[in-house]
Structures are given as structure tokens and as C-alpha cells.
Design an enzyme around this catalytic site. Structure first.
Site, short mmCIF file in Angstrom:
data_model
loop_
_atom_site.label_atom_id
_atom_site.label_comp_id
_atom_site.label_asym_id
_atom_site.label_seq_id
_atom_site.Cartn_x
_atom_site.Cartn_y
_atom_site.Cartn_z
N GLY A 122 51.69 46.01 56.84
CA GLY A 122 51.91 44.78 57.61
C GLY A 122 52.66 43.76 56.77
N GLY A 190 39.11 47.76 27.74
CA GLY A 190 38.49 46.69 28.50
C GLY A 190 37.01 46.92 28.72
N ALA A 191 36.19 46.03 28.16
CA ALA A 191 34.73 46.14 28.36
C ALA A 191 34.29 45.19 29.47
N GLY A 192 35.08 45.19 30.57
CA GLY A 192 34.68 44.40 31.74
C GLY A 192 33.75 45.24 32.60
N VAL A 193 33.64 44.85 33.87
CA VAL A 193 32.69 45.52 34.75
C VAL A 193 33.05 47.00 34.93
N GLU A 213 37.63 46.34 23.42
CA GLU A 213 37.65 45.07 24.16
C GLU A 213 38.35 44.01 23.30
N VAL A 247 44.25 46.40 22.47
CA VAL A 247 45.00 47.66 22.55
C VAL A 247 46.47 47.34 22.79
N ARG A 280 42.33 43.22 37.54
CA ARG A 280 43.11 43.55 38.74
C ARG A 280 43.94 42.34 39.13
N HIS A 452 2.02 43.24 44.40
CA HIS A 452 1.67 43.90 43.14
C HIS A 452 1.41 45.37 43.40
P1 FAD Z 1 40.72 45.70 49.21
O1 FAD Z 1 39.41 46.38 49.24
O2 FAD Z 1 41.63 45.97 48.07
O3 FAD Z 1 41.44 46.08 50.59
C1 FAD Z 1 42.72 45.67 50.90
C2 FAD Z 1 43.29 46.63 51.93
O4 FAD Z 1 44.53 46.10 52.38
C3 FAD Z 1 43.60 48.01 51.35
O5 FAD Z 1 43.21 49.00 52.27
C4 FAD Z 1 45.13 48.00 51.21
O6 FAD Z 1 45.71 49.28 51.32
C5 FAD Z 1 45.50 47.14 52.39
N1 FAD Z 1 46.82 46.49 52.29
C6 FAD Z 1 47.32 45.77 51.27
N2 FAD Z 1 48.52 45.26 51.60
C7 FAD Z 1 48.75 45.67 52.87
C8 FAD Z 1 49.81 45.46 53.77
N3 FAD Z 1 50.84 44.69 53.45
N4 FAD Z 1 49.74 46.04 54.98
C9 FAD Z 1 48.68 46.82 55.34
N5 FAD Z 1 47.64 47.03 54.52
C10 FAD Z 1 47.68 46.46 53.31
N6 FAD Z 1 32.92 44.85 44.10
C11 FAD Z 1 31.63 44.63 44.36
O7 FAD Z 1 31.30 43.60 44.97
N7 FAD Z 1 30.67 45.51 43.95
C12 FAD Z 1 30.97 46.63 43.27
O8 FAD Z 1 30.08 47.41 42.92
C13 FAD Z 1 32.32 46.90 42.98
N8 FAD Z 1 32.69 48.01 42.32
C14 FAD Z 1 34.01 48.26 42.08
C15 FAD Z 1 34.36 49.42 41.38
C16 FAD Z 1 35.69 49.69 41.13
C17 FAD Z 1 36.05 50.94 40.36
C18 FAD Z 1 36.69 48.80 41.60
C19 FAD Z 1 38.14 49.10 41.36
C20 FAD Z 1 36.36 47.65 42.28
C21 FAD Z 1 35.02 47.37 42.52
N9 FAD Z 1 34.63 46.21 43.19
C22 FAD Z 1 33.30 45.96 43.43
C23 FAD Z 1 35.61 45.23 43.66
C24 FAD Z 1 35.83 45.43 45.18
O9 FAD Z 1 36.28 46.75 45.41
C25 FAD Z 1 36.87 44.43 45.67
O10 FAD Z 1 36.45 43.12 45.34
C26 FAD Z 1 37.01 44.54 47.18
O11 FAD Z 1 37.41 45.82 47.58
C27 FAD Z 1 38.04 43.51 47.68
O12 FAD Z 1 38.10 43.59 49.07
P2 FAD Z 1 39.44 43.17 49.85
O13 FAD Z 1 39.17 43.49 51.27
O14 FAD Z 1 39.82 41.81 49.48
O15 FAD Z 1 40.57 44.11 49.28
P1 NAD Z 2 37.48 42.61 34.00
O1 NAD Z 2 38.25 41.36 34.12
O2 NAD Z 2 36.05 42.62 34.39
O3 NAD Z 2 37.54 43.14 32.49
C1 NAD Z 2 38.74 43.43 31.84
C2 NAD Z 2 38.52 43.35 30.34
O4 NAD Z 2 39.65 43.88 29.68
C3 NAD Z 2 38.35 41.92 29.85
O5 NAD Z 2 37.14 41.80 29.16
C4 NAD Z 2 39.57 41.71 28.95
O6 NAD Z 2 39.30 40.87 27.85
C5 NAD Z 2 39.88 43.13 28.51
N1 NAD Z 2 41.30 43.34 28.07
C6 NAD Z 2 42.43 42.85 28.63
N2 NAD Z 2 43.52 43.27 27.95
C7 NAD Z 2 43.07 44.04 26.93
C8 NAD Z 2 43.70 44.78 25.88
N3 NAD Z 2 45.03 44.82 25.74
N4 NAD Z 2 42.93 45.45 24.99
C9 NAD Z 2 41.58 45.44 25.12
N5 NAD Z 2 40.92 44.77 26.09
C10 NAD Z 2 41.66 44.09 27.00
O7 NAD Z 2 38.30 43.69 34.83
P2 NAD Z 2 37.94 45.15 35.32
O8 NAD Z 2 36.79 45.71 34.57
O9 NAD Z 2 39.24 45.87 35.35
O10 NAD Z 2 37.46 44.90 36.81
C11 NAD Z 2 38.32 44.24 37.75
C12 NAD Z 2 37.49 43.54 38.79
O11 NAD Z 2 36.86 44.48 39.66
C13 NAD Z 2 36.38 42.72 38.18
O12 NAD Z 2 36.81 41.42 37.97
C14 NAD Z 2 35.30 42.75 39.22
O13 NAD Z 2 35.39 41.59 39.99
C15 NAD Z 2 35.63 43.95 40.09
N6 NAD Z 2 34.56 44.95 39.92
C16 NAD Z 2 33.28 44.61 40.24
C17 NAD Z 2 32.25 45.51 40.05
C18 NAD Z 2 30.87 45.11 40.40
O14 NAD Z 2 30.69 44.10 41.07
N7 NAD Z 2 29.85 45.85 39.97
C19 NAD Z 2 32.51 46.76 39.53
C20 NAD Z 2 33.82 47.07 39.18
C21 NAD Z 2 34.83 46.16 39.40
#
Ligand code: FAD
Ligand code: NAD
Length: 475
Positions: A122, A190-193, A213, A247, A280, A452
Site C-alpha cells: 500500500g 547487541g545485548a538488547g531484548v 554489546e 562490533v 529496528r 496462597h
Molecule cells: P509489524 O508487526 O512490523 O507489521 C507491519 C506490517 O505492515 C507487516 O506485515 C508489513 O509487511 C506490512 N507493511 C509494511 N509496509 C507496508 C506497505 N507499504 N504496504 C502493505 N503492507 C506493509 N514485542 C512484544 O511486545 N513482545 C515480544 O515478545 C516481542 N518479541 C519480538 C521478537 C522478535 C524476534 C522481534 C523481531 C520483535 C519482537 N517484538 C515483540 C516486537 C514486535 O514484533 C513489534 O513491536 C510489533 O510487531 C510491531 O507491530 P506493528 O503492527 O507496528 O508492525
Molecule cells: P535493542 O535496541 O533492544 O538492542 C540493541 C542493542 O545493540 C543495544 O543495546 C545497542 O547498544 C547494541 N548495539 C548497537 N550497535 C552495536 C554494535 N556495533 N556492536 C555491539 N552492540 C551494538 O534492539 P533489538 O534487540 O534488536 O530489538 C529491537 C526491538 O524489538 C526492541 O527495541 C524491542 O522493542 C523489540 N523486541 C521486544 C521483545 C519483547 O518485548 N520481549 C523481544 C524482542 C524484540
């Protein structure tokens, strides 16, 4: 397409599909456009969350945790298990089936609610026009007219400039959910989530995992007490985490040589697979025509005000493509609020009570301010902590690591934040979210009866501890 919609939603992730369903529930004629395809090239709704994010990662976290528990803690229960092994391809098949059933469920929900679903890219072209573009050819195939448009295009992984993704060797988070065997040596940037969750999956299955990280502090978004305990517990699990390691590059040969800098010193590490998860970025590629009227901010996110209104009239944006935490539930709640604003003029979201959960073992979850943030914001604070080891339920479960911390304003006793590391933290945090939503005091929580024996007694006792009166803790 001649028909005019009340609302057209671009993106069917947890932000977009929830917005579309809520719009339809409110009687608005709604269309939802999404381009996602699964590995077989079939349309798959649910976005990142269902296809390559929240759901598949939790499926693998659960499988790997069960395997790890058999190896490490079942013996304490008296359960003797011989010859344990992991069938990685079966684990992956289970994950794929879960994803498929949920993505198909979204298609059913949209249909049941009367939302018209379009599989296309879209592009918003201004004046209520959403162009439907063939994603492969880039050709415009059709268009939809709508009075209101909701942009919910989500986010995509950030690539490191010197480390392009390469097949199944250097992968993003989606690739790390698809390994067909357990890598012997796994590097994680990256030691993020994502780094902690996916690093945990493969560590439990037997990989030697090293997470590099760049920042000097571990989990800087979490309360310091929680981050310290998490670092200690992950070290005990042999999840290697090197802080202050930036890195710079990686080279694929017989294995993968990763070059990084620590304290100005160049270092090198060899691994078999490398996951790059450094955050991201908003997905806005070819989403807007030049004259759409929608603007991006300086970081590339779609610019919105607090009501998720963009700079163009009747165009809203929600979820990962706008400011705020990139969390599925944040996007969904924005979707509901925007749908209600369109239909009724009112819609509400409380950004102060968005919970965070990290699904490691132990889990980590929090809501509201850390103690450090509360102090920086000018609050005098009282805090109460209570360890799971002092609850009967955690002991019975043989799962006693971690604690609950409640932070309250010293003057008003209003709860400012609740921080949990321990078993089922992601579930326990819901009570704290409700308490904060109703602006409860720590006294309110302390006077609430908890069953409890439950893990939630640790939340109760931490609230009691704010006033120095936890029952099951010797001072
Ligand atoms: P998205 O889920 O990215 O959806 C966007 C949709 O839009 C996609 O289907 C894409 O293809 C579509 N799109 C994009 N542009 C267009 C276009 N121009 N036309 C048509 N379609 C389009 N969050 C949590 O809260 N809990 C978790 O445990 C968690 N775990 C995660 C684990 C991983 C490995 C990752 C990568 C992310 C995780 N997240 C988690 C983050 C979560 O997935 C995102 O915050 C969430 O999916 C965002 O929702 P959204 O609808 O904004 O975008
Ligand atoms: P993040 O922002 O959580 O962590 C990325 C990490 O990479 C940071 O700590 C940063 O300092 C580090 N980094 C950046 N450049 C680097 C380099 N050159 N060398 C070494 N370290 C470096 O991002 P993510 O883990 O990719 O996750 C993206 C998003 O997805 C998160 O912000 C989160 O909102 C979402 N997510 C959420 C969940 C959940 O809710 N359980 C799970 C997975 C993902």
C-alpha cells in the site's frame, strides 16, 4: 475500486489488524492492506509479531527451556530421564505450525468482522487515496479511496554497514529463528531484548554463545537492581556477555571472524553463526508519495502528535513506525485508541503504563519508572523488595531466582514503578499495570489479598516492604 471506505489501514501487524478490527466493531467500513508473504509465498497476516517476532521466538524459548530444564532441574524433582536429545527440525515445525494457525486466525478475524483484506503493497498518495502496488514489479495495480487512513507499516531490522546479512551465516532475528541445527559457536551483536532472548534459545540448546554489546552498562533501560541480578544470573547460565564491545566488521571464510573494539583495543572472535540484532528501524519504503502530506521525523519515524495524528488531515500512524517503544501491545493499544478517535472523537492510551517483558529465564518485566528515573524526575522514593526464594510457591516450583521491587513516591505513596525478575514475571507484571492504571498506592497493593501459595505473594510482600512491614523477611 469504486467503493469508498471509512478507513483504510496499511499494515496488518498487531497495530494494523487490531485497528482494523476495532474500526469495524465501531461500524466503520474498513479495508486492510498488507504485503507479507510466508516462506511459501502465501499471504500471511500478523506482521513481524506473528511471523518472525513475538510468537515464533516464544515458541522456541519454550521448547528450549523445557529441554534445558530436563537437563538441569528435573533431577531435583526426582525425575530420572535418560538419553535426552533435541530434534531441532521438529522444534522448528512446531513453531511454524503455531505461526500458521495464528496468522490464519487473523485472516478469519478480519473476515468475521467484515474487514476487506487486500494482499498488496500500500502507498498513501494523499487525498484519501491508497494505491495498491505489486510488491515485486512496483506497478500500481489498483487504488482504494478512504475518508481516514491509518499507517501501521511496522519496522525492520537495522543492518550494520560493514556486516551485510549473508544467507544462514550472518542473520537478523528472523534468520536466527530458522537455524536448522544448533551452531557450535554463536556470536550475537547487541545485548538488547532480541540478543538476550535468542541468545538464550541457542545457549540452552548447547551453543557456546557470546553476546557483544557496545554499551558499557547491561540492560540500561531496566532498574539497576534488576539489571545487576540479570547479569549475574545470565553469567551463571554461561551466556557470555561482553560489555563495551563495539562490533566493527565480520568476514565469512571457513568460519566467521568478527572484529570488535573494547576500550580502544581491537579484538577478534571466530564463530559459526552470527546474529545481528542492534535494533529496528521504521519501515517506510515506498509507503508515501511525495505529495502525501505525511512527514517523517529526523529519525525516519512517521511524525505524529500524542493522538497518533500525522501532518496530513485524517491520516494516523501507529505501532513501530512511530515514536515510542517497539512493542506489539503498544501498537495494538494505539490502534484501538485511533479507531475510537475516528469513530467517536475520543480515544485514550496511557503511555506511562506500557509494560515491558523479556522472556529469558528468569523472565524480566517492568512497568513505570525505574528507581533511578523516579529520582531524576524529582521524586523522593520509598522502595520495597522481596525475593522469590522466600515464597513457598517458588520453592515448590524449584524456581527461586529473582525478586520483585516496588517503587513508590515517598510523599503520596503512589506506585511509580514495579520491577520483577523471576518466574512468570511477564504474567505477574499485569497486576502492577492495573494498579498503576488506577494510580494505586503501595498501601493499596499491600492491603489487597493475594492467594496462597502463589508467586504473586512476592508482589504483595514487596508492596508491604515499601512500608518496612514484609511478613516473610527477616530484616
Ligand atoms: P509489524 O508487526 O512490523 O507489521 C507491519 C506490517 O505492515 C507487516 O506485515 C508489513 O509487511 C506490512 N507493511 C509494511 N509496509 C507496508 C506497505 N507499504 N504496504 C502493505 N503492507 C506493509 N514485542 C512484544 O511486545 N513482545 C515480544 O515478545 C516481542 N518479541 C519480538 C521478537 C522478535 C524476534 C522481534 C523481531 C520483535 C519482537 N517484538 C515483540 C516486537 C514486535 O514484533 C513489534 O513491536 C510489533 O510487531 C510491531 O507491530 P506493528 O503492527 O507496528 O508492525
Ligand atoms: P535493542 O535496541 O533492544 O538492542 C540493541 C542493542 O545493540 C543495544 O543495546 C545497542 O547498544 C547494541 N548495539 C548497537 N550497535 C552495536 C554494535 N556495533 N556492536 C555491539 N552492540 C551494538 O534492539 P533489538 O534487540 O534488536 O530489538 C529491537 C526491538 O524489538 C526492541 O527495541 C524491542 O522493542 C523489540 N523486541 C521486544 C521483545 C519483547 O518485548 N520481549 C523481544 C524482542 C524484540
Amino acid at each position: 475500486m469504486s467503493e469508498k471506505y471509512d478507513v483504510a489501514v496499511i499494515g496488518a501487524g498487531p497495530a494494523g489488524y487490531v485497528a482494523a478490527i476495532r474500526c469495524a466493531q465501531l461500524g466503520l467500513k474498513t479495508a486492510c492492506v498488507d504485503r507479507w508473504c510466508d516462506a511459501n509465498g502465501k499471504p500471511a497476516l500478523g506482521g513481524t509479531c506473528l511471523n518472525v517476532g513475538c510468537i515464533p521466538s516464544k515458541a522456541l524459548l519454550d521448547s528450549s527451556e523445557k529441554y534445558h530444564q530436563i537437563l538441569t532441574s528435573y533431577g531435583k524433582h526426582g525425575i530420572v530421564v535418560d538419553q535426552v536429545s533435541m530434534d531441532v527440525s521438529k522444534m522448528m515445525k512446531r513453531k511454524t505450525q503455531i505461526v500458521r494457525s495464528l496468522t490464519q486466525g487473523i485472516a478469519t478475524l478480519l473476515k468475521a468482522n467484515g474487514v476487506d483484506s487486500f494482499h498488496a503493497h500500500g502507498r498513501y498518495a494523499g487525498a484519501g487515496t491508497v494505491e495498491l502496488v505489486n510488491w515485486e514489479s512496483g506497478e500500481k495495480a489498483d487504488e482504494i479511496k478512504a475518508t481516514n487512513v491509518i499507517l501501521a507499516s511496522g519496522s525492520v531490522p537495522i543492518e550494520l554497514p560493514n556486516i551485510p546479512f549473508q544467507g544462514d551465516l550472518i542473520v537478523d532475528s528472523a534468520g536466527a529463528l530458522e537455524f536448522e541445527e544448533v551452531p557450535e559457536r554463536l556470536g550475537v551483536v547487541g545485548a538488547g531484548v532480541i540478543g538476550l532472548e535468542l541468545g538464550s534459545v541457542w545457549n540452552r540448546l548447547g551453543s557456546e554463545v557470546t553476546v557483544l554489546e557496545a554499551l558499557p552498562d547491561f540492560l540500561p533501560g531496566a532498574d539497576t537492581d534488576i539489571a545487576k541480578d540479570a547479569a549475574r544470573l545470565f553469567k551463571r547460565q554461561k551466556l557470555g556477555i561482553q560489555l563495551g564491545a563495539r562490533v566493527d566488521s565480520a568476514e565469512v571464510g571457513d568460519d566467521i571472524k568478527v572484529c570488535y573494539t573494547v576500550g580502544g583495543e581491537q579484538k577478534e572472535m571466530s564463530v559459526d553463526r552470527l546474529i545481528v540484532c542492534i535494533g529496528r528501524k521504521p519501515c517506510t519504503d515506498n509507503l508515501l508519495t511525495e505529495d502525501s502530506g505525511v512527514k517523517l521525523d529526523e529519525r525516519g519515524f512517521i511524525h505524529v502528535n500524542e493522538d497518533c495524528r500525522t501532518d496530513a488531515a485524517n491520516v494516523y500512524a501507529i505501532g513501530d513506525c512511530v515514536r515510542g517503544p517497539m512493542l506489539a501491545h503498544k501498537g495494538s493499544e494505539e490502534g484501538v485508541a485511533v479507531a475510537e478517535r475516528i469513530a467517536t472523537g475520543h480515544g485514550h492510551i496511557n503511555y506511562n503504563t506500557i509494560p515491558w517483558a523479556i522472556y529469558t529465564a528468569p523472565e524480566i518485566a517492568w512497568v513505570g519508572a525505574t528507581e533511578q528515573e523516579a529520582i531524576e524526575a524529582g521524586h523522593a522514593c520509598n522502595s520495597g523488595k522481596f525475593p522469590f526464594a522466600a515464597t513457598g510457591r517458588a520453592k515448590a516450583m524449584e524456581d527461586t531466582a529473582g525478586f520483585v521491587k516496588v517503587v513508590a513516591d515517598a510523599r503520596t505513596d503512589e506506585i511509580l514503578g514495579v520491577h520483577i525478575i523471576g518466574p512468570h514475571a511477564s504474567e505477574l507484571i499485569a497486576e502492577a499495570v492495573v494498579a498503576m492504571e488506577y494510580r494505586a498506592s503501595s498501601e493499596d497493593l499491600a492491603r489487597t489479598i493475594h492467594a496462597h501459595p502463589t508467586l504473586s505473594e512476592a508482589v504483595h510482600e514487596a508492596a508491604l516492604a515499601v512500608g518496612g512491614r514484609a511478613i516473610h523477611s527477616a530484616k
